[in-house]
Design an enzyme around this catalytic site. Structure first.
Site, PDB file in Angstrom:
ATOM      1  N   ASP A  66      67.044  84.307  80.037  1.00 12.24           N
ATOM      2  CA  ASP A  66      66.704  83.594  78.857  1.00 12.24           C
ATOM      3  C   ASP A  66      67.703  82.480  78.290  1.00 12.24           C
ATOM      4  O   ASP A  66      68.604  82.179  79.069  1.00 12.24           O
ATOM      5  CB  ASP A  66      66.762  84.783  77.486  1.00 12.24           C
ATOM      6  CG  ASP A  66      67.780  85.633  77.400  1.00 12.24           C
ATOM      7  OD1 ASP A  66      69.001  85.335  78.324  1.00 12.24           O
ATOM      8  OD2 ASP A  66      68.181  86.624  77.013  1.00 12.24           O
ATOM      9  N   ASP A 135      69.183  96.198  68.133  1.00 13.10           N
ATOM     10  CA  ASP A 135      67.587  96.597  67.851  1.00 13.10           C
ATOM     11  C   ASP A 135      66.747  96.839  68.879  1.00 13.10           C
ATOM     12  O   ASP A 135      65.448  96.936  68.828  1.00 13.10           O
ATOM     13  CB  ASP A 135      66.944  95.299  67.036  1.00 13.10           C
ATOM     14  CG  ASP A 135      67.300  94.072  67.942  1.00 13.10           C
ATOM     15  OD1 ASP A 135      67.192  94.028  69.259  1.00 13.10           O
ATOM     16  OD2 ASP A 135      66.668  93.102  67.328  1.00 13.10           O
ATOM     17  N   HIS A 137      66.306  95.042  71.945  1.00 15.38           N
ATOM     18  CA  HIS A 137      65.814  94.082  72.636  1.00 15.38           C
ATOM     19  C   HIS A 137      66.056  93.893  73.883  1.00 15.38           C
ATOM     20  O   HIS A 137      67.574  94.478  74.333  1.00 15.38           O
ATOM     21  CB  HIS A 137      65.994  92.753  71.823  1.00 15.38           C
ATOM     22  CG  HIS A 137      67.308  92.074  71.844  1.00 15.38           C
ATOM     23  ND1 HIS A 137      67.965  91.928  70.847  1.00 15.38           N
ATOM     24  CD2 HIS A 137      67.987  91.717  73.031  1.00 15.38           C
ATOM     25  CE1 HIS A 137      69.210  91.304  71.022  1.00 15.38           C
ATOM     26  NE2 HIS A 137      69.288  91.303  72.396  1.00 15.38           N
ATOM     27  N   GLU A 142      62.491  90.333  70.977  1.00 15.30           N
ATOM     28  CA  GLU A 142      62.768  91.180  69.732  1.00 15.30           C
ATOM     29  C   GLU A 142      61.653  92.327  69.435  1.00 15.30           C
ATOM     30  O   GLU A 142      60.620  92.259  70.119  1.00 15.30           O
ATOM     31  CB  GLU A 142      62.806  90.192  68.696  1.00 15.30           C
ATOM     32  CG  GLU A 142      64.081  89.186  68.880  1.00 15.30           C
ATOM     33  CD  GLU A 142      65.566  89.706  68.631  1.00 15.30           C
ATOM     34  OE1 GLU A 142      65.784  90.984  68.892  1.00 15.30           O
ATOM     35  OE2 GLU A 142      66.240  88.969  68.128  1.00 15.30           O
TER      36      GLU A 142
HETATM   37  C1  F6R Z   1      71.388  87.882  77.266  1.00 16.70           C
HETATM   38  C2  F6R Z   1      70.193  88.915  76.932  1.00 16.70           C
HETATM   39  C3  F6R Z   1      70.221  89.758  75.621  1.00 16.70           C
HETATM   40  C4  F6R Z   1      71.632  90.663  75.694  1.00 16.70           C
HETATM   41  C5  F6R Z   1      71.750  91.553  74.541  1.00 16.70           C
HETATM   42  C6  F6R Z   1      73.134  92.457  74.465  1.00 16.70           C
HETATM   43  O1  F6R Z   1      70.711  87.309  78.369  1.00 16.70           O
HETATM   44  O2  F6R Z   1      69.217  88.734  77.561  1.00 16.70           O
HETATM   45  O3  F6R Z   1      69.454  90.857  75.736  1.00 16.70           O
HETATM   46  O4  F6R Z   1      71.756  91.572  76.928  1.00 16.70           O
HETATM   47  O5  F6R Z   1      71.514  90.827  73.315  1.00 16.70           O
HETATM   48  O6  F6R Z   1      73.980  91.561  74.303  1.00 16.70           O
HETATM   49  P1  F6R Z   1      75.462  92.023  74.584  1.00 16.70           P
HETATM   50  O7  F6R Z   1      75.593  92.198  76.142  1.00 16.70           O
HETATM   51  O8  F6R Z   1      76.333  90.662  74.330  1.00 16.70           O
HETATM   52  O9  F6R Z   1      75.840  93.038  73.537  1.00 16.70           O
END
Ligand code: F6R
Length: 241
Positions: A66, A135, A137, A142
């Site tokens: 992403d 959440d 995702h 989301e």
């Molecule tokens: C990042 C991504 C997100 C993260 C998620 C968890 O490329 O795709 O889905 O994996 O927001 O973030 P952290 O690891 O910072 O808790």
């Protein structure tokens, strides 16, 4: 879905690195790379194995998951920059083999289609590393994202912007929009490796692994995948039945 519970983040990182190393040693490998805090230990472990034990990424390609919409590619928090700084610049993965989404593309929808096409042209992703949002995702899909979605523009929830504010000078600097691989895109990877660390992820991990398959918890889409591994530490496992 295989769930592996390990005592701490270091054990999770070593096990994730073992899985990725085993795939790399089979030959040409297309990696799907998440950013955020969760995979950093795994990337550190892979870098260590590259430096100390000659683990090679020379035959690998990589696709990021992403990107923030509107951030210049050279912005320190663009996922293009982060993945290079935290991982790929520190191993022998050719820079031209690291594919990112252009968050400043003039036509973001065309950029999203280009990215999906590039993944297919590379033969698809062999191992997709995933973190999980509080959440539920994955990528930036989301809650209420279509389980069949392709790479596209999404709006971040307030919670995700709050969660990611730690990487920016202030909450106001966190972009509202992103381009993310869709849940349909992610599910085409041959092996999904979701990593969850810490108590803050426990509720999302339990919903993903033991709740219904629902767009309300995008990570529950892993239940539909024939080869999904969930690697978690004890606190992240604390709400499993
Ligand atoms: C990042 C991504 C997100 C993260 C998620 C968890 O490329 O795709 O889905 O994996 O927001 O973030 P952290 O690891 O910072 O808790």
């Amino acid at each position: 879905m295989e769930i592996i519970i390990l005592p701490d983040p270091n054990a999770v990182a070593r096990t994730a690195a073992d899985i990725i190393q085993a795939r790399l040693e089979k030959g040409r490998t297309v990696l799907g790379l998440a950013t955020g805090s969760t995979p950093l230990g795994t990337y550190e472990e892979l870098i260590r194995r590259h430096c100390d034990a000659g683990l090679s990424f020379a035959d690998a390609e990589a696709f990021t998951l992403d990107e923030y919409l509107g951030l210049p590619p050279d912005h320190p928090e663009s996922y293009r920059s982060v993945i290079r700084r935290e991982f790929t610049d520190n191993v022998d993965l050719r820079d031209t083999a690291v594919h990112s989404i252009d968050g400043q593309a003039k036509d973001p929808e065309a950029e999203a289609t280009r990215f999906d096409t590039a993944i297919q042209a590379a033969g698809g992703v062999d191992i997709q590393i995933l973190g999980i949002g509080t959440d539920g995702h994955i990528g930036f899909n989301e809650p209420m994202s279509s389980l069949a979605s392709r790479t596209r523009i999404k709006t971040l929830t307030k919670q995700t912007r709050l969660d990611n504010a730690r990487f920016f000078p202030s909450l106001d600097d966190v972009p509202y929009h992103v381009l993310t691989q869709g849940l349909g895109t992610i599910r085409e990877a041959r092996h999904l490796l979701l990593i969850g660390l810490g108590q803050a992820k426990a509720r999302a991990v339990a919903a993903a692994a033991e709740g219904p398959v629902t767009a309300a918890c995008p990570a529950s889409a892993l239940q539909l995948h024939p080869h999904a591994t969930v690697l978690i530490d004890t606190p992240a496992a604390s709400q499993l039945e």
